[in-house]
Design a protein around this motif. Structure first.
Motif, PDB file in Angstrom:
ATOM      1  N   MET A 248       0.905  -1.209  -0.118  1.00  0.00           N
ATOM      2  CA  MET A 248       0.004  -0.045  -0.099  1.00  0.00           C
ATOM      3  C   MET A 248       0.970   1.200   0.073  1.00  0.00           C
ATOM      4  O   MET A 248       1.730   1.227   0.939  1.00  0.00           O
ATOM      5  CB  MET A 248      -0.827  -0.184   1.221  1.00  0.00           C
ATOM      6  CG  MET A 248      -1.866   1.010   1.556  1.00  0.00           C
ATOM      7  SD  MET A 248      -3.040   1.685   0.453  1.00  0.00           S
ATOM      8  CE  MET A 248      -4.378   0.444   1.019  1.00  0.00           C
ATOM      9  N   ALA A 249       0.588   2.075  -0.949  1.00  0.00           N
ATOM     10  CA  ALA A 249       1.638   3.211  -1.266  1.00  0.00           C
ATOM     11  C   ALA A 249       1.157   4.441  -0.176  1.00  0.00           C
ATOM     12  O   ALA A 249      -0.007   4.204   0.322  1.00  0.00           O
ATOM     13  CB  ALA A 249       1.404   3.848  -2.221  1.00  0.00           C
ATOM     14  N   ARG A 257      -7.966   4.697   2.766  1.00  0.00           N
ATOM     15  CA  ARG A 257      -7.913   3.388   1.966  1.00  0.00           C
ATOM     16  C   ARG A 257      -7.664   2.194   2.636  1.00  0.00           C
ATOM     17  O   ARG A 257      -8.307   1.105   1.814  1.00  0.00           O
ATOM     18  CB  ARG A 257      -6.694   3.669   0.900  1.00  0.00           C
ATOM     19  CG  ARG A 257      -6.787   4.908  -0.257  1.00  0.00           C
ATOM     20  CD  ARG A 257      -5.634   5.206  -1.053  1.00  0.00           C
ATOM     21  NE  ARG A 257      -5.865   6.221  -1.778  1.00  0.00           N
ATOM     22  CZ  ARG A 257      -6.372   6.355  -3.074  1.00  0.00           C
ATOM     23  NH1 ARG A 257      -6.955   5.215  -3.203  1.00  0.00           N
ATOM     24  NH2 ARG A 257      -6.843   7.441  -3.482  1.00  0.00           N
ATOM     25  N   VAL A 258      -6.859   2.067   3.508  1.00  0.00           N
ATOM     26  CA  VAL A 258      -6.627   0.691   4.246  1.00  0.00           C
ATOM     27  C   VAL A 258      -7.993   0.200   4.842  1.00  0.00           C
ATOM     28  O   VAL A 258      -8.308  -0.908   4.688  1.00  0.00           O
ATOM     29  CB  VAL A 258      -5.616   0.887   5.236  1.00  0.00           C
ATOM     30  CG1 VAL A 258      -5.507  -0.352   6.267  1.00  0.00           C
ATOM     31  CG2 VAL A 258      -4.284   0.960   4.873  1.00  0.00           C
ATOM     32  N   ARG A 259      -8.952   1.228   5.143  1.00  0.00           N
ATOM     33  CA  ARG A 259     -10.151   0.736   5.860  1.00  0.00           C
ATOM     34  C   ARG A 259     -10.790  -0.005   4.653  1.00  0.00           C
ATOM     35  O   ARG A 259     -11.689  -0.943   4.824  1.00  0.00           O
ATOM     36  CB  ARG A 259     -10.737   1.754   6.375  1.00  0.00           C
ATOM     37  CG  ARG A 259     -10.143   2.197   7.894  1.00  0.00           C
ATOM     38  CD  ARG A 259     -11.121   3.266   8.605  1.00  0.00           C
ATOM     39  NE  ARG A 259     -11.116   4.402   8.087  1.00  0.00           N
ATOM     40  CZ  ARG A 259     -10.290   5.322   8.718  1.00  0.00           C
ATOM     41  NH1 ARG A 259      -9.550   5.207   9.631  1.00  0.00           N
ATOM     42  NH2 ARG A 259     -10.193   6.679   8.063  1.00  0.00           N
ATOM     43  N   VAL A 315      -3.895 -12.737   3.523  1.00  0.00           N
ATOM     44  CA  VAL A 315      -3.561 -11.264   2.845  1.00  0.00           C
ATOM     45  C   VAL A 315      -2.896 -10.511   3.981  1.00  0.00           C
ATOM     46  O   VAL A 315      -3.390 -10.245   4.999  1.00  0.00           O
ATOM     47  CB  VAL A 315      -4.600 -10.680   2.159  1.00  0.00           C
ATOM     48  CG1 VAL A 315      -4.246  -9.231   1.593  1.00  0.00           C
ATOM     49  CG2 VAL A 315      -5.322 -11.355   1.468  1.00  0.00           C
ATOM     50  N   LEU A 316      -1.506 -10.238   3.484  1.00  0.00           N
ATOM     51  CA  LEU A 316      -0.977  -9.282   4.553  1.00  0.00           C
ATOM     52  C   LEU A 316      -0.677  -7.990   3.876  1.00  0.00           C
ATOM     53  O   LEU A 316      -0.055  -7.886   2.761  1.00  0.00           O
ATOM     54  CB  LEU A 316       0.539  -9.886   4.903  1.00  0.00           C
ATOM     55  CG  LEU A 316       1.588  -8.906   5.745  1.00  0.00           C
ATOM     56  CD1 LEU A 316       0.940  -8.926   7.024  1.00  0.00           C
ATOM     57  CD2 LEU A 316       2.750  -9.482   5.794  1.00  0.00           C
ATOM     58  N   ILE A 317      -1.283  -6.905   4.233  1.00  0.00           N
ATOM     59  CA  ILE A 317      -1.160  -5.638   3.682  1.00  0.00           C
ATOM     60  C   ILE A 317      -0.115  -5.014   4.315  1.00  0.00           C
ATOM     61  O   ILE A 317       0.194  -4.831   5.564  1.00  0.00           O
ATOM     62  CB  ILE A 317      -2.694  -4.704   4.055  1.00  0.00           C
ATOM     63  CG1 ILE A 317      -3.687  -5.398   3.518  1.00  0.00           C
ATOM     64  CG2 ILE A 317      -2.524  -3.254   3.252  1.00  0.00           C
ATOM     65  CD1 ILE A 317      -5.284  -4.806   3.901  1.00  0.00           C
ATOM     66  N   VAL A 318       1.011  -4.326   3.504  1.00  0.00           N
ATOM     67  CA  VAL A 318       1.971  -3.695   4.045  1.00  0.00           C
ATOM     68  C   VAL A 318       2.166  -2.368   3.395  1.00  0.00           C
ATOM     69  O   VAL A 318       2.184  -2.170   2.291  1.00  0.00           O
ATOM     70  CB  VAL A 318       3.382  -4.553   3.597  1.00  0.00           C
ATOM     71  CG1 VAL A 318       4.677  -4.187   4.207  1.00  0.00           C
ATOM     72  CG2 VAL A 318       3.444  -5.832   3.931  1.00  0.00           C
ATOM     73  N   LEU A 341      -0.229  -4.019  -5.885  1.00  0.00           N
ATOM     74  CA  LEU A 341       0.215  -2.563  -5.401  1.00  0.00           C
ATOM     75  C   LEU A 341      -0.885  -1.751  -5.465  1.00  0.00           C
ATOM     76  O   LEU A 341      -1.673  -1.608  -6.114  1.00  0.00           O
ATOM     77  CB  LEU A 341       1.311  -2.013  -6.444  1.00  0.00           C
ATOM     78  CG  LEU A 341       2.420  -2.822  -6.673  1.00  0.00           C
ATOM     79  CD1 LEU A 341       3.398  -2.352  -7.687  1.00  0.00           C
ATOM     80  CD2 LEU A 341       3.383  -2.860  -5.265  1.00  0.00           C
ATOM     81  N   LEU A 342      -1.347  -1.368  -4.295  1.00  0.00           N
ATOM     82  CA  LEU A 342      -2.363  -0.418  -4.166  1.00  0.00           C
ATOM     83  C   LEU A 342      -1.942   0.928  -3.920  1.00  0.00           C
ATOM     84  O   LEU A 342      -0.998   1.421  -3.234  1.00  0.00           O
ATOM     85  CB  LEU A 342      -2.987  -0.917  -2.620  1.00  0.00           C
ATOM     86  CG  LEU A 342      -3.551  -2.275  -2.706  1.00  0.00           C
ATOM     87  CD1 LEU A 342      -4.134  -2.734  -1.351  1.00  0.00           C
ATOM     88  CD2 LEU A 342      -4.806  -2.485  -4.034  1.00  0.00           C
ATOM     89  N   PRO A 343      -2.629   2.189  -4.096  1.00  0.00           N
ATOM     90  CA  PRO A 343      -3.811   1.937  -4.768  1.00  0.00           C
ATOM     91  C   PRO A 343      -3.625   1.545  -6.241  1.00  0.00           C
ATOM     92  O   PRO A 343      -2.822   2.061  -6.805  1.00  0.00           O
ATOM     93  CB  PRO A 343      -4.343   3.336  -4.781  1.00  0.00           C
ATOM     94  CG  PRO A 343      -3.313   4.290  -4.325  1.00  0.00           C
ATOM     95  CD  PRO A 343      -2.242   3.366  -3.711  1.00  0.00           C
TER      96      PRO A 343
END
Ligand code: TXA
Ligand code: MG
Length: 362
Positions: A248-249, A257-259, A315-318, A341-343
Motif C-alpha cells: 500500500m503506497a 484506503r486501508v479501511r 492477505v498481509l497488507i504492508v 500494489l495499492l492503490p
C-alpha cells in the motif's frame, strides 16, 4: 520422530572469538566441504568454503537456487581484498574504508583466485566484509573466503533468525550458529564499483545518502529507484511468503484506503493482517503490526512475512515507507514480494477520498 522437521545442531555463541569451541566446530565443517548457517549484521547466511566446488554446488542444491545466480564472497579483512578482486577503483577503496566491516557489498572485477562456480561464470565478483561478531570470528578462524547467500530457500523471505533458517534448511546443513546480536533485517547494499562512479544495484542497509556522502554516485544511481539493474538474482521471484502480500503506497489518505481494502477483505471472508508504521484507527488493533521507525520496520519485515504464514494469514497488507533512506531498500523488498500494489486502478474507483489519484511514484 515421524512428524518432526529435520534438525541441524544449533549453537548460541554469546562470546564469539576464533578459538570458541563452536566457531572451531563450524570451521571444521566448512573445511570438510559442509554447509554452515551463520548470523551476519544483515540477515543469516548459508556459508560454504568459496574455493570448494562441491561445497558451493551444495549451496545451490540446498537452496534450490538457479545455477546462473552468483554468490557473495565474504572476507575477514581488507587485507584479503586484492586476493579476490582486481582493478579496484579509488572510489571502491573509499567505500571500503567508510563502510567495512559492514553491510555493503562491492561488485568488482574478479581475480583469478575466484572460481567460476562462485560467480556463475561472470567476470565480476561480489565481495563483502561483514561486521557481525560471529561472522567475523568465523571468517578469522576459517582463514579463507566464505561464499554465502541468504539462508533461505530460493524465492522465500530471507532468514533473519536462526529459527527461520532452520525452517527452510534444517537437516540439510551441518551446523547453525546463532547469536544474541540481531541482524538489521534486510540484505547488504550492493554497489557496482567497477567504474569510477559507483551505482547501486540493490538498495540495502547502507543508504544511497550515506554512500553519496563518501563518493559521487552515477546519476541514475542517485535516484536509487528499485527498478535499477541488474544482478542475476534480480530477475527471480523474491522474498515471497506463502500468502498474498499487498503493498500500500503511503498516500495522503492511507488510513481511509486501508479501511476500504480491509472492509473488502472482510466481505470476502479472508484472513487479513496489516503491517504499518502508524496505527490505523477503525481497524482491529489485534490485526495490526505497528512498527513506528524505519529501523524496526526493516528489522521485522521478513520476520513478519513468516509470522503471518505461521498464523495462516491469507492477505498481509504492508504500507510502504517514504522513498528515502532505509525506506528505499525496505520498499524494494515489499514490492518484490507483493502480488498487488495499492492503490491500483481497481481500488481507486472509490473516487474522492483525497483528490482521486495522488499515487506516489512507484
Ligand atoms: O546481506 C547480504 O548480502 C547477505 C548476507 C548473507 O551476506 N547475502 C545475500 O546473498 O543477500 P544473496 O545470494 O541472497 O544475494 C546476492 C545477490 C544476488 O542477487 C546475486 O545475483 C548478486 O548478489 N550477485 C552476486 N554475485 C554477483 C556478480 N558477480 N554479479 C552480479 N550480481 C551478483
Ligand atoms: Mg537472498
Amino acid at each position: 520422530m515421524v512428524t518432526s522437521v529435520p534438525r541441524s545442531p544449533l549453537h548460541l555463541v554469546t562470546d564469539p572469538h576464533p578459538d570458541h569451541p563452536q566457531i572451531r566446530a563450524a570451521v571444521a565443517k566448512l573445511s570438510d566441504g559442509k554447509l554452515v548457517v551463520f548470523p551476519t549484521e544483515t540477515v543469516y547466511g548459508l556459508g560454504a568454503d568459496a574455493l570448494n566446488a562441491a561445497a558451493c554446488a551444495r549451496i545451490f542444491a540446498v537452496k534450490q537456487r538457479p545455477a546462473d545466480n552468483p554468490l557473495i564472497v565474504h572476507l575477514a579483512s581488507l587485507a584479503e581484498l586484492t586476493k579476490y578482486a582486481t582493478a579496484i577503483p579509488d572510489s571502491a577503496w573509499q567505500l571500503a574504508a567508510a563502510f567495512w566491516p559492514g553491510p555493503l557489498t562491492l561488485l568488482l572485477p574478479k581475480a583469478s583466485a575466484v572460481p567460476d562456480f562462485v560467480t556463475a561464470g561472470q567476470s565480476t565478483v561480489c565481495v563483502r566484509i561483514p561486521s557481525h561478531p560471529v561472522a567475523q570470528a568465523l571468517l578469522a578462524a576459517f582463514g579463507g573466503p566464505i561464499a554465502a547467500p541468504s539462508a533461505n530457500t530460493s524465492g522465500r523471505p530471507s532468514a533473519t533468525t536462526a529459527q527461520d533458517a532452520a525452517q527452510d534448511l534444517g537437516g540439510q546443513v551441518a551446523l547453525i550458529l546463532d547469536s544474541p546480536v540481531v541482524p538489521a533485517g534486510i540484505e547488504s547494499t550492493i554497489v557496482d564499483a567497477t567504474q569510477a562512479q559507483p551505482r547501486i544495484l540493490r538498495p540495502g542497509v547502507i543508504t544511497a545518502e550515506a554512500i553519496a556522502d563518501v563518493v559521487s554516485l552515477a546519476p541514475e544511481a542517485a535516484r536509487s529507484r528499485s527498478t535499477l539493474p541488474i544482478t542475476p538474482g534480480s530477475k527471480y521471484r523474491h522474498y515471497t511468503p506463502d500468502l498474498e502480500v499487498w503493498a500500500m503506497a503511503p498516500v495522503t489518505d492511507t488510513a481511509a484506503r486501508v479501511r476500504r481494502v480491509w472492509a473488502d477483505l472482510q466481505t470476502a471472508g479472508r484472513r487479513g493482517r496489516l503491517m504499518t508504521p502508524q496505527l490505523i484507527p477503525g481497524l482491529p488493533i489485534a490485526a495490526q503490526v505497528v512498527l513506528p521507525t524505519p529501523e524496526r520496520y526493516m528489522n521485522q519485515l521478513f520476520r513478519q512475512f513468516r509470522q503471518a504464514e505461521t498464523d495462516q494469514i491469507e492477505v498481509l497488507i504492508v504500507v510502504l515507507l517514504a522513498e528515502e533512506g532505509l525506506g528505499v531498500g525496505v520498499n524494494q523488498r515489499i514490492r518484490k514480494a507483493a502480488s498487488r500494489l495499492l492503490p491500483s486502478a481497481a481500488t481507486t474507483d472509490e473516487s474522492n477520498g483525497g483528490a482521486g489519484q495522488s499515487s506516489s511514484p512507484s
